[in-house]
Design a protein around this motif. Structure first.
Motif, PDB file in Angstrom:
ATOM      1  N   ARG A  56      -0.669  -7.390  -2.493  1.00 35.80           N
ATOM      2  CA  ARG A  56      -1.791  -6.905  -3.299  1.00 35.80           C
ATOM      3  C   ARG A  56      -1.587  -5.442  -3.694  1.00 35.80           C
ATOM      4  N   PHE A  57      -1.019  -4.646  -2.806  1.00 33.79           N
ATOM      5  CA  PHE A  57      -0.720  -3.247  -3.092  1.00 33.79           C
ATOM      6  C   PHE A  57       0.346  -3.138  -4.183  1.00 33.79           C
ATOM      7  N   LEU A  58       1.413  -3.904  -4.068  1.00 29.97           N
ATOM      8  CA  LEU A  58       2.481  -3.855  -5.060  1.00 29.97           C
ATOM      9  C   LEU A  58       1.992  -4.310  -6.429  1.00 29.97           C
ATOM     10  N   ASP A  59       1.120  -5.308  -6.454  1.00 34.10           N
ATOM     11  CA  ASP A  59       0.597  -5.807  -7.726  1.00 34.10           C
ATOM     12  C   ASP A  59      -0.222  -4.747  -8.457  1.00 34.10           C
ATOM     13  N   ARG A  60      -0.842  -3.841  -7.727  1.00 29.99           N
ATOM     14  CA  ARG A  60      -1.719  -2.822  -8.329  1.00 29.99           C
ATOM     15  C   ARG A  60      -0.991  -1.505  -8.579  1.00 29.99           C
ATOM     16  N   ALA A  61       0.231  -1.387  -8.092  1.00 31.03           N
ATOM     17  CA  ALA A  61       0.970  -0.136  -8.228  1.00 31.03           C
ATOM     18  C   ALA A  61       1.651  -0.044  -9.584  1.00 31.03           C
ATOM     19  N   ARG A  62       1.728   1.175 -10.115  1.00 35.78           N
ATOM     20  CA  ARG A  62       2.459   1.424 -11.358  1.00 35.78           C
ATOM     21  C   ARG A  62       3.945   1.557 -11.098  1.00 35.78           C
ATOM     22  N   LEU A  63       4.322   1.848  -9.871  1.00 37.18           N
ATOM     23  CA  LEU A  63       5.709   2.119  -9.524  1.00 37.18           C
ATOM     24  C   LEU A  63       6.382   0.881  -8.963  1.00 37.18           C
ATOM     25  N   ALA A  65       8.823  -1.352  -6.468  1.00 40.20           N
ATOM     26  CA  ALA A  65       9.003  -1.380  -5.021  1.00 40.20           C
ATOM     27  C   ALA A  65      10.157  -0.472  -4.601  1.00 40.20           C
ATOM     28  N   ALA A  66      11.210  -0.401  -5.417  1.00 41.10           N
ATOM     29  CA  ALA A  66      12.353   0.458  -5.095  1.00 41.10           C
ATOM     30  C   ALA A  66      11.944   1.928  -5.061  1.00 41.10           C
ATOM     31  N   THR A  67      11.124   2.360  -6.018  1.00 42.51           N
ATOM     32  CA  THR A  67      10.651   3.745  -6.029  1.00 42.51           C
ATOM     33  C   THR A  67       9.783   4.029  -4.820  1.00 42.51           C
ATOM     34  N   LEU A  68       8.899   3.120  -4.504  1.00 43.12           N
ATOM     35  CA  LEU A  68       8.028   3.306  -3.345  1.00 43.12           C
ATOM     36  C   LEU A  68       8.830   3.357  -2.054  1.00 43.12           C
ATOM     37  N   ARG A  69       9.879   2.563  -1.970  1.00 41.11           N
ATOM     38  CA  ARG A  69      10.684   2.527  -0.742  1.00 41.11           C
ATOM     39  C   ARG A  69      11.358   3.878  -0.483  1.00 41.11           C
ATOM     40  N   ARG A  70      11.638   4.634  -1.517  1.00 43.24           N
ATOM     41  CA  ARG A  70      12.294   5.925  -1.309  1.00 43.24           C
ATOM     42  C   ARG A  70      11.362   6.955  -0.696  1.00 43.24           C
ATOM     43  N   THR A  71      10.090   6.635  -0.560  1.00 43.42           N
ATOM     44  CA  THR A  71       9.170   7.535   0.140  1.00 43.42           C
ATOM     45  C   THR A  71       9.188   7.292   1.643  1.00 43.42           C
ATOM     46  N   GLU A  72       9.791   6.189   2.077  1.00 46.09           N
ATOM     47  CA  GLU A  72       9.818   5.859   3.507  1.00 46.09           C
ATOM     48  C   GLU A  72      10.735   6.801   4.283  1.00 46.09           C
ATOM     49  N   ASP A  73      10.439   6.960   5.553  1.00 47.06           N
ATOM     50  CA  ASP A  73      11.422   7.479   6.496  1.00 47.06           C
ATOM     51  C   ASP A  73      12.199   6.260   6.991  1.00 47.06           C
ATOM     52  N   ALA A  74      12.980   5.691   6.100  1.00 50.90           N
ATOM     53  CA  ALA A  74      13.590   4.388   6.338  1.00 50.90           C
ATOM     54  C   ALA A  74      14.483   4.400   7.576  1.00 50.90           C
ATOM     55  N   PHE A  75      14.331   3.375   8.406  1.00 54.83           N
ATOM     56  CA  PHE A  75      15.163   3.097   9.577  1.00 54.83           C
ATOM     57  C   PHE A  75      15.014   4.127  10.701  1.00 54.83           C
ATOM     58  N   VAL A  76      14.063   5.037  10.589  1.00 57.72           N
ATOM     59  CA  VAL A  76      13.922   6.049  11.637  1.00 57.72           C
ATOM     60  C   VAL A  76      13.552   5.412  12.972  1.00 57.72           C
ATOM     61  N   PRO A  96       3.748   1.020   5.049  1.00 58.92           N
ATOM     62  CA  PRO A  96       4.462   2.181   4.498  1.00 58.92           C
ATOM     63  C   PRO A  96       3.549   3.377   4.295  1.00 58.92           C
ATOM     64  N   ARG A  97       4.151   4.544   4.260  1.00 56.33           N
ATOM     65  CA  ARG A  97       3.387   5.780   4.064  1.00 56.33           C
ATOM     66  C   ARG A  97       2.757   5.843   2.678  1.00 56.33           C
ATOM     67  N   ALA A  98       3.332   5.143   1.688  1.00 54.18           N
ATOM     68  CA  ALA A  98       2.735   5.134   0.355  1.00 54.18           C
ATOM     69  C   ALA A  98       1.387   4.417   0.360  1.00 54.18           C
ATOM     70  N   TYR A  99       1.176   3.564   1.356  1.00 52.88           N
ATOM     71  CA  TYR A  99      -0.070   2.804   1.481  1.00 52.88           C
ATOM     72  C   TYR A  99      -1.104   3.583   2.294  1.00 52.88           C
ATOM     73  N   LEU A 100      -0.644   4.229   3.354  1.00 52.06           N
ATOM     74  CA  LEU A 100      -1.508   5.041   4.214  1.00 52.06           C
ATOM     75  C   LEU A 100      -0.631   6.009   4.983  1.00 52.06           C
ATOM     76  N   ASP A 101      -0.986   7.290   4.973  1.00 52.82           N
ATOM     77  CA  ASP A 101      -0.186   8.301   5.644  1.00 52.82           C
ATOM     78  C   ASP A 101      -0.856   8.706   6.952  1.00 52.82           C
ATOM     79  N   LEU A 102      -0.225   8.356   8.064  1.00 50.30           N
ATOM     80  CA  LEU A 102      -0.757   8.646   9.391  1.00 50.30           C
ATOM     81  C   LEU A 102      -0.621  10.104   9.787  1.00 50.30           C
ATOM     82  N   ASN A 103       0.180  10.867   9.056  1.00 48.79           N
ATOM     83  CA  ASN A 103       0.406  12.270   9.389  1.00 48.79           C
ATOM     84  C   ASN A 103      -0.511  13.184   8.590  1.00 48.79           C
ATOM     85  N   ARG A 104      -1.730  12.728   8.406  1.00 50.65           N
ATOM     86  CA  ARG A 104      -2.778  13.465   7.713  1.00 50.65           C
ATOM     87  C   ARG A 104      -4.054  13.402   8.548  1.00 50.65           C
TER      88      ARG A 104
END
Length: 332
Positions: A56-63, A65-76, A96-104
């Motif tokens: 549902r998030f991806l369907d509503r996003a303008r960006l 999935a590949a662009t959104l994935r680059r915001t991840e701290d992937a594989f940390v 993912p942090r693009a959906y909700l950022d826990l460091n806020r």
């Protein structure tokens, strides 16, 4: 113990009124990799490595999935997985942090994003919000808008109630357990940073010391460090612990900086209260060390970097275990 999970705030009672569709991709929204035997006062948190994107998030996003994935701290979370063998738990978000950022902060929200009235307790004026990087991020990639339309405010509150608060509650429980068992707790907040230079031109790092999810542009310089260790400029963690981490990383051959450009975000600041024997530091790993940043895939050095981080964690665990006796000796 101070540095408890963030308070519920004025929107706490809204959870029962929410009627959002169930997101099966986020079941469960996070998990704890527990050791076979709890043997360390360390607690590891990986709040930005989640890669479970609700459809549902991806369907509503303008960006894409590949662009959104680059915001991840992937594989940390996988980079730090060796800490389990040392007797330490690892808490990791699946969303993912693009959906909700826990460091806020829990309600660091941009009113321009939502239809409806935000809670009175919402922080709508922080520099992070101004930059589009609140608890519900507005931008990703090259400061590109994530959403094509405004979100119902109930949806933002729902994410905070169902994802943010349970994660922080669990993190608080793990730190309290460490203090009960070992007399001290040391939180290591695990992140990765783009291999380009800091993004001070976008948002001043003196204002926002935590990781920014912007992809570096081609003209930016290479980073000056393989790792950045953040302790909120000496306020969130005993210096001896930070020095152990830096020394071990350098012994492994890496370039290390402290607090520049990332001094630690909300998690480090909120939970790091050394006077109450709860310490917190942030470790940022340059993504170029262990992954291909464009394809978001692990590279040939992944195992090497992961093994080095396990060595660092072992040295840190030994130093942390000695802290209570050091405190007693200083008090005598």
């Amino acid at each position: 113990m101070t540095g408890q999970p963030p308070a519920a705030g004025s929107a706490a009672n809204a959870a029962g009124k929410l009627n959002e569709p169930h997101e099966p991709e986020l079941d469960p929204p996070f998990d704890v990799v527990e050791p076979a035997v709890l043997a360390s006062p360390l607690v590891f948190s990986s709040p930005h490595s989640g890669d479970a994107y609700p459809r549902r998030f991806l369907d509503r996003a303008r960006l894409s999935a590949a662009t959104l994935r680059r915001t991840e701290d992937a594989f940390v979370d996988a980079l730090f997985s060796g800490v389990r063998s040392l007797g330490a738990p690892l808490l990791r978000a699946r969303f993912p942090r693009a959906y909700l950022d826990l460091n806020r902060e829990p309600y660091e929200l941009d009113p321009r994003m939502f239809d409806g009235r935000l809670p009175l307790s919402a922080n709508t004026r922080s520099m992070r919000v101004a930059g589009g990087l609140g608890t519900i991020p507005r931008v990703a990639g090259q400061a590109q808008e994530i959403y094509a339309a405004r979100l119902p405010v109930e949806e933002a509150i729902g994410r905070i109630e169902k994802l943010y608060k349970p994660y922080h509650a669990r993190l608080g429980e793990l730190l309290a357990r460490a203090q009960r068992n070992f007399g001290v707790a040391v939180l290591v907040d695990c992140h990765s940073m783009p291999s380009g230079a800091s993004h001070a031109g976008v948002i001043p790092t003196s204002t926002i010391p935590s990781s920014l999810p912007f992809a570096p542009s081609g003209h930016e310089a290479r980073p000056k460090a393989d790792f950045v260790v953040g302790d909120r400029h000496g306020t969130s963690c005993a210096a001896v612990l930070v020095e152990v981490v830096e020394s071990e990383l350098r012994r492994c051959g890496y370039l290390v900086q402290r607090n520049k450009p990332y001094a630690g975000g909300f998690i480090t600041e909120h939970y790091g209260v050394p006077a109450s024997h709860c310490h917190a530091m942030q470790i940022e790993v340059s993504r170029a060390l262990y992954m291909d940043e464009q394809s978001v895939t692990r590279n040939e050095r992944f195992a090497e970097v992961s093994a080095a981080l396990t060595k660092v964690a072992a040295a840190l665990a030994a130093a942390a275990a000695a802290l209570p006796s050091m405190h007693r000796a200083a008090a005598e």
